[in-house]
Design an enzyme around this catalytic site. Structure first.
Site, PDB file in Angstrom:
ATOM      1  N   ASP A 212     -45.258  41.799  60.798  1.00 52.34           N
ATOM      2  CA  ASP A 212     -46.175  40.804  61.346  1.00 52.34           C
ATOM      3  C   ASP A 212     -45.452  39.921  62.363  1.00 52.34           C
ATOM      4  OD1 ASP A 212     -48.816  39.413  61.148  1.00 52.34           O
ATOM      5  OD2 ASP A 212     -47.568  37.744  60.478  1.00 52.34           O
ATOM      6  N   GLU A 277     -45.959  44.724  64.965  1.00 49.51           N
ATOM      7  CA  GLU A 277     -47.080  44.052  65.598  1.00 49.51           C
ATOM      8  C   GLU A 277     -46.451  43.126  66.634  1.00 49.51           C
ATOM      9  OE1 GLU A 277     -50.553  40.729  64.960  1.00 49.51           O
ATOM     10  OE2 GLU A 277     -48.549  40.555  64.119  1.00 49.51           O
TER      11      GLU A 277
END
Length: 544
Positions: A212, A277
């Site tokens: 993330d 990401e």
């Protein structure tokens, strides 16, 4: 610790190069205990569905101990399961069953920030300014005569200042919600902690990690101002935030972190992987996250952002494949996820949006590389646009008025009434309500129904796995001349050619010369020596 399941599937260490990964938004997938929130036991019970769908792996959103301010992306303990979702024993049982069924497990890792409830942050608050405990995060003195102004002009992704002041007068940085303080990744103990967290989950048999905010851990030295106040008229701050043109995104030093992580992943058997990401200003900078000494993949969000036009899709595909060839790694294709409006709605909603979404699925699944499927897209679910404000739980909603809750509504499994089998029999609880129209989109309503979106995905995934022309993972596709508004390319394996044709021309189009159709998003009509492909439809043709 003794690994519960130390040896995952080992048949192919390069499985991730061509995998179809199914994103499970844990709280909205399946609820086993009837409390209205999805959980690990619910996932375990539904694993046969995912095997039969034909995916290779599951990516699970965060299930760690958390106050749930941002749906688990505010982690208080990286080595345990939040009671809302179950226990570590439930996780171990789930991953064992997944491996038995031939499914791999990718878990979400949230390294940019912790929860404000994390023991480190609580210790930092208690210790006060200039303490060693505060060095784990990014605390700073404010500006102004009495330090009453934030240390710089940085803004939160969720809206408003990226700084919050604590009672002793200092400020701490949070690129997201105030309950998500950013870590100081220049601190050696922070780096050591997350290397240990990686090993903790790898020892339990995890096959990979989705990182993330992979571009955000390192902030520019000195924390310089962005200069938002001098932006030109009409220039949206969110555009800069998304593209990474900021002193707190995509700093060169972040790559040191991944060069330290890669040997850890490589030291475990079975092809353990990581996908970033990450947002960057250019495809070239994004490609730096990928390679034999860093991460295995980085999400290509340009495909998700492509408009419904042949030119837009072709440009995105060509750029992504060219970059993947340079770095020697497969690209990733994404149509929807838990942060973006579902593509049925983005493409026009209603019947038009669904037709286009089905066609886009065939386009995506025919491309070389790895495809990520967001839960419910195989059912053709649209965005839920009319959720009552009082039920929305996205922390960004209170700060910006924008909400991601509409793509997070629990998926329908069966039955005539909401929540459509989301929980155990008789349960009426669901953390977000599903609309009445979803009863026709449930798994039960579509299973075995010719032409349903679910059966389209099942057929396409089966062919993708079995067809020799779809086996390649790196390199380009051969584009064919298809006329204005038409996308057509083929891939070849041995003596077999598979051609994907997408009709975005605005009128039915005659397709001929590519062989027999093997799957189509809408019904084809034979016409002479070819087939009539409807508007906003796609089909695969095979020639041997």
């Amino acid at each position: 610790m003794t690994a519960t399941n130390p040896t995952p599937l080992t048949s192919d260490d390069d499985w991730w190069r061509s995998a179809v990964v199914y994103q499970v938004y844990v709280r909205s997938f399946a609820d086993a205990d009837g409390d209205g929130v999805g959980d690990l036991r619910g996932i375990r019970e539904r694993l046969p569905y995912l095997r039969d769908l034909g995916v290779d792996a599951l990516w699970l959103t965060p299930f760690y101990t958390s106050p749930q301010i941002d749906a688990g992306y505010d982690v208080a303990d990286y080595r345990d399961v939040d009671p809302l979702f179950g226990t570590l024993t439930d996780f171990d049982a789930m991953i064992t069953d997944a491996h038995t069924l031939g499914l791999r497990i990718i878990v979400d890792l949230v390294p940019n920030h912790t929860s404000s409830a994390h023991l480190w942050f609580q210790a930092a608050l208690a210790a006060g300014p200039d303490s060693p405990e505060r060095e784990f995060y990014l605390f700073a003195d404010g500006r102004g005569e009495r330090g009453e102004l934030p240390p710089n002009d940085w803004e939160s992704i969720f809206g408003g200042p990226a700084w919050t002041r604590v009672p002793d007068g200092q400020w701490y940085l949070h690129l997201f919600d105030p309950a998500q303080p950013d870590l100081n990744w220049r601190h050696p103990e922070v780096r050591a902690e997350f290397e240990d967290v990686l090993r903790f989950w790898l020892d339990r048999g995890v096959d990979g990690f989705r990182i993330d905010v992979a571009h955000g851990m390192i902030k520019a030295e000195g924390l310089p101002d962005v200069g938002f106040s001098s932006m030109t008229t009409g220039q949206r701050q969110s555009e800069l935030l998304g593209k990474g043109a900021l002193p707190y995104f995509d700093q060169d030093e972040v790559h040191e972190i991944y060069r330290a992580w890669r040997p850890i992943l490589d030291s475990y058997p079975g092809g353990r992987m990581a996908v970033a990401e990450a947002w960057a200003e250019t495809p070239q900078r994004l490609a730096r996250y990928i390679g034999p000494d860093e991460l295995h993949q980085a999400f290509s969000f340009d495909f998700l952002d492509a408009t419904w036009s042949a030119d837009s899709f072709r440009k995105v595909v060509d750029t992504a494949l060219a970059e993947s060839t340079i770095v020697g790694a497969p690209t990733t294709w994404v149509l929807s996820n838990h942060d973006r409006q579902r593509h049925v709605t983005r493409y026009g909603d209603g019947e038009v949006g669904l037709r286009r979404a089905r066609a886009a699925a065939l386009l995506m699944l025919a491309l070389p590389g790895c495809a990520y499927v967001y839960q419910g897209e195989e059912l053709g679910l649209p965005e839920v646009l009319d959720l009552p404000d009082e039920l929305r739980q996205d922390p960004a909603f209170l700060r910006t008025g924008e909400s991601r809750d509409g793509c997070r509504v629990p998926i329908p499994w069966s039955g005539e009434l909401a929540p459509y089998g989301f929980g155990p029999e008789g349960s009426e609880l669901s953390w977000l309500p599903a609309p009445a129209t979803w009863r026709a989109l449930s798994v039960a309503a579509q299973t075995g129904v010719a032409g349903s979106t679910l059966e389209l995905y099942r057929a396409a995934l089966r062919i993708r796995h079995e067809h020799p022309a779809l086996a390649g993972t790196i390199g380009g596709v051969t584009w064919l001349e298809g006329g204005p508004g038409m996308l057509a390319f083929h891939r070849t394996g041995g003596d077999t050619t598979l051609t994907c044709v997408v009709n975005i021309s605005g009128a039915p189009a005659l397709v001929e010369g590519y062989g027999r159709p093997v799957v189509a998003s809408e019904e084809l009509t034979e016409q002479g020596s070819g087939h009539l492909l409807p508007v906003d439809a796609a089909a695969w043709f095979e020639r041997r």
